[in-house]
Design a protein around this motif. Structure first.
Motif, PDB file in Angstrom:
ATOM      1  N   MET B   1       0.746  -1.200   0.030  1.00 23.61           N
ATOM      2  CA  MET B   1       0.070   0.020  -0.194  1.00 23.61           C
ATOM      3  C   MET B   1       0.872   1.358   0.092  1.00 23.61           C
ATOM      4  SD  MET B   1      -3.111   0.748  -0.177  1.00 23.61           S
ATOM      5  CE  MET B   1      -4.324  -0.567   0.476  1.00 23.61           C
ATOM      6  N   TYR B   2       0.476   2.293  -0.882  1.00 31.69           N
ATOM      7  CA  TYR B   2       1.310   3.469  -1.110  1.00 31.69           C
ATOM      8  C   TYR B   2       1.512   4.208   0.347  1.00 31.69           C
ATOM      9  CZ  TYR B   2      -2.987   5.945  -2.547  1.00 31.69           C
ATOM     10  OH  TYR B   2      -4.232   6.578  -2.411  1.00 31.69           O
ATOM     11  N   LYS B   3       2.272   5.140   0.484  1.00 28.10           N
ATOM     12  CA  LYS B   3       2.276   6.131   1.362  1.00 28.10           C
ATOM     13  C   LYS B   3       1.156   6.974   1.460  1.00 28.10           C
ATOM     14  CE  LYS B   3       7.337   6.462   0.032  1.00 28.10           C
ATOM     15  NZ  LYS B   3       8.384   7.422  -0.506  1.00 28.10           N
ATOM     16  N   ASN B   4       0.695   7.247   2.429  1.00 30.93           N
ATOM     17  CA  ASN B   4      -0.526   8.060   2.888  1.00 30.93           C
ATOM     18  C   ASN B   4      -1.683   7.644   1.971  1.00 30.93           C
ATOM     19  OD1 ASN B   4       1.921   9.873   3.381  1.00 30.93           O
ATOM     20  ND2 ASN B   4       0.320  10.375   4.577  1.00 30.93           N
ATOM     21  N   ALA B   5      -1.966   6.332   2.084  1.00 24.46           N
ATOM     22  CA  ALA B   5      -2.982   5.698   1.150  1.00 24.46           C
ATOM     23  C   ALA B   5      -4.666   6.370   1.289  1.00 24.46           C
ATOM     24  CB  ALA B   5      -3.398   4.129   1.431  1.00 24.46           C
ATOM     25  N   GLY B   6      -5.203   6.589   0.487  1.00 28.40           N
ATOM     26  CA  GLY B   6      -6.321   7.159   0.671  1.00 28.40           C
ATOM     27  C   GLY B   6      -6.556   8.837   0.498  1.00 28.40           C
ATOM     28  N   LYS B   7      -5.204   9.257   0.676  1.00 26.34           N
ATOM     29  CA  LYS B   7      -5.110  10.820   0.884  1.00 26.34           C
ATOM     30  C   LYS B   7      -4.546  11.257  -0.881  1.00 26.34           C
ATOM     31  CE  LYS B   7      -4.190  11.354   5.500  1.00 26.34           C
ATOM     32  NZ  LYS B   7      -3.418  11.974   6.623  1.00 26.34           N
ATOM     33  N   GLN B   8      -5.099  12.457  -1.060  1.00 29.31           N
ATOM     34  CA  GLN B   8      -4.510  12.984  -2.368  1.00 29.31           C
ATOM     35  C   GLN B   8      -3.228  13.812  -2.067  1.00 29.31           C
ATOM     36  OE1 GLN B   8      -7.856  14.912  -4.583  1.00 29.31           O
ATOM     37  NE2 GLN B   8      -6.499  16.180  -5.751  1.00 29.31           N
ATOM     38  N   THR B   9      -2.763  13.956  -0.890  1.00 25.69           N
ATOM     39  CA  THR B   9      -1.630  14.569  -0.636  1.00 25.69           C
ATOM     40  C   THR B   9      -0.484  13.665  -0.213  1.00 25.69           C
ATOM     41  OG1 THR B   9      -3.063  16.181   0.376  1.00 25.69           O
ATOM     42  CG2 THR B   9      -0.682  16.268   0.948  1.00 25.69           C
TER      43      THR B   9
END
Lengths: 347, 347
Positions: B1-9
């Motif tokens: 899962m990518y860094k800061n998943a679920g966020k646009q930032t």
């Protein structure tokens, strides 16, 4: 110190492990009628018999095909658009309106790119770097062009019926879009060499192959040195849109560098149209490498017919004004190494 | 899962540690005579009294200022051009010739970007992501524009002396370039929110502030939600080139979203020209945010006069053809969070 310090090439995958490199989990390719009639016609997902794609202007047609391909790529990967963290896309039109207007409906964070016909390569390099750097699970890399909008932008009004020189190429109508993912099945993007701008003084905008060949030679030479591997490392090396003349020039240039490209090298612009299609030097445009990879080579990689390929989209960075001001044509090429399902690490 | 998943930032720095985030180790700002006469005139590194920058066409002038700024930025950071792994640059001209022709002499691997006047933001977001992802020690993010070449590209021939509407803006002549580095001293890029394309149906190409304000509102709202922080988290929030009218609109739009921008919000286009300079709604163009940040805000960040700022370059993605075809204006804004020398982690 950054990964692979001192090299121009980015190596993807944790600690250089290609099995963990970003993978292309789906591709979409949509083309116009002429591309559908060519030798690769049956490889494309959609062949539109309407070059207007249901719209009333060429520019709107290009935006429409750009939108459709991006949405189809996400769909084929089994993803919703909301799952795509970024879209990286570009085209040939003034101010990249093909992409910007097409991506309105897609509604994802957007990076607009301009690398002329190298744009699909630029989008894959940056997309793979973002995914491999941990910034996204899924991005889409896309590039579009349209014969009519490109002729109008770069050459003459189509209505003039201007005769074309033998060295001229034919802009591909369509869009190729690739979903680049951190996980899932698909060929891996295991390395990429971002190109420099090379300008050897060619001024003939109807001979872009000659302008671009030195840029490809620069990128390829750097790629081979960085990877400590020659052309025979690949099953296929495919440039974007050098066309017949640029292809021959590149073979010559690389021969002088000590590399033999005669065995496994082709050019998307040479592949996409048959000799009877009156496309002169071959196909060109952002979509040339994008749809030929997305429709043709991607299937060969997933079916195991190709093990390793180097895709090298090629761009001529002039515009109409620079030509009229007597400027030569700066060119660029980005090399993307893509490996099929059976990853073997022999680097 | 990518860094800061679920966020646009995107949050930069290892494990969100701002001290390890990419830093801007140097900036260069070169402008034309009108910008030099404005309120920020003394902040710029070079004020050229010759809007032609020694060249014989406006386009060549823009390429020249783009080249000079990138080379100056590397020099100010104490780096050779060979130390710069990638240059990310763009401009407003058809097929981005300002950047492509300017970067020929620079000779570094190049990613051409098009985000209209948001390009400097796009270049900082991608540059910081590349550096923080481990792909480079140093990149340069740059954007240029030129009043004369932009007027010719987007509006009317300058020779006509066309009268300008009060809502029109004045394209900034110049280039701002930032060296984004993995180490060294300088303000940190600790987060960035990549924008989506927003199009609320505005069609007046002489009122780009109105077209762009909703795109900024979308990015800002998403940024504040992702960071769990409001406008008061920042000492300065500076948009790129909304101008006077767009600035007021944004305050209204954000008020409806529950955010008060009246205390610490300004716009680079409002700052760069004085009321006596006849720039109507204010400055615009890729260089507006680029030189105002590189010349003005960067100095405030390094001297400690500003602790935290949010730079939000803003782009209107139309061209002349889309306007004539009755299209509205898609817009985009990228937000870049930059923190001064005294990093405090209160996120």
């Amino acid at each position: 110190m950054y990964k692979n310090a001192g090299k121009q090439t980015l190596i993807f995958g944790n600690d250089g492990d290609p099995a963990s490199a970003p993978r292309i989990t789906a591709c979409a390719s949509i083309v116009g009628p002429k591309e559908g009639e060519g030798p690769l016609g049956r490889d494309f997902d959609v062949v539109s018999q309407d070059i207007m794609f249901g719209k009333d202007t060429w520019e709107k047609a290009e935006s429409e095909v750009a939108r459709q391909a991006v949405e189809m790529a996400a769909n084929k990967a089994g993803l919703r658009l909301e799952d795509i963290r970024f879209v990286l896309a570009g085209d040939l039109l003034n101010q990249c309106i093909g992409s910007s207007f097409g991506m309105r409906a897609v509604g994802r964070p957007f990076f607009g790119l301009f690398g002329a016909c190298s744009t699909f390569g630029e989008a894959l390099v940056l997309g793979a770097a973002l995914v491999d750097g941990g910034w996204a699970d899924h991005v889409i890399s896309s590039a579009s062009s349209h014969f009519c909008s490109a002729e109008k932008t770069f050459r003459f009004p189509l209505e003039l019926g201007t005769q074309r020189t033998p060295t001229a190429s034919w802009t591909v109508t369509g869009d190729g879009a690739a979903v680049v993912s951190a996980f899932g099945d698909g060929p891996r993007i295991t390395a990429a060499t971002a190109g420099k701008i090379v300008d050897m003084g060619i001024k003939d905008v109807s001979n872009m192959g000659a302008a671009m060949a030195p840029a490809v030679a620069d990128t390829l030479t750097r790629h081979f040195a960085d990877m400590n591997a020659g052309p025979d490392h690949y099953d296929v090396i495919a440039t974007g849109d050098l066309g017949r003349i640029g292809k021959e020039l590149l073979i010559e240039l690389m021969f002088k560098e000590g590399y033999d490209l005669t065995k496994n090298f082709t050019d998307c612009g040479v592949e996409i149209y048959g000799p009877e299609q009156d496309a002169h030097a071959g196909g060109s445009g952002c979509a040339c490498a994008a749809v030929t990879f997305s429709g043709h080579f991607y299937k060969k990689l997933t079916s195991g017919k190709i093990g390793k390929m180097l895709l090298v989209p090629t761009g001529a960075l002039m515009n109409q004004t620079t030509a009229m001001q007597g400027e030569s044509i700066p060119s660029i090429a980005h090399a993307v190494r893509i490996e099929g399902m059976q990853i073997t690490d022999n680097r």
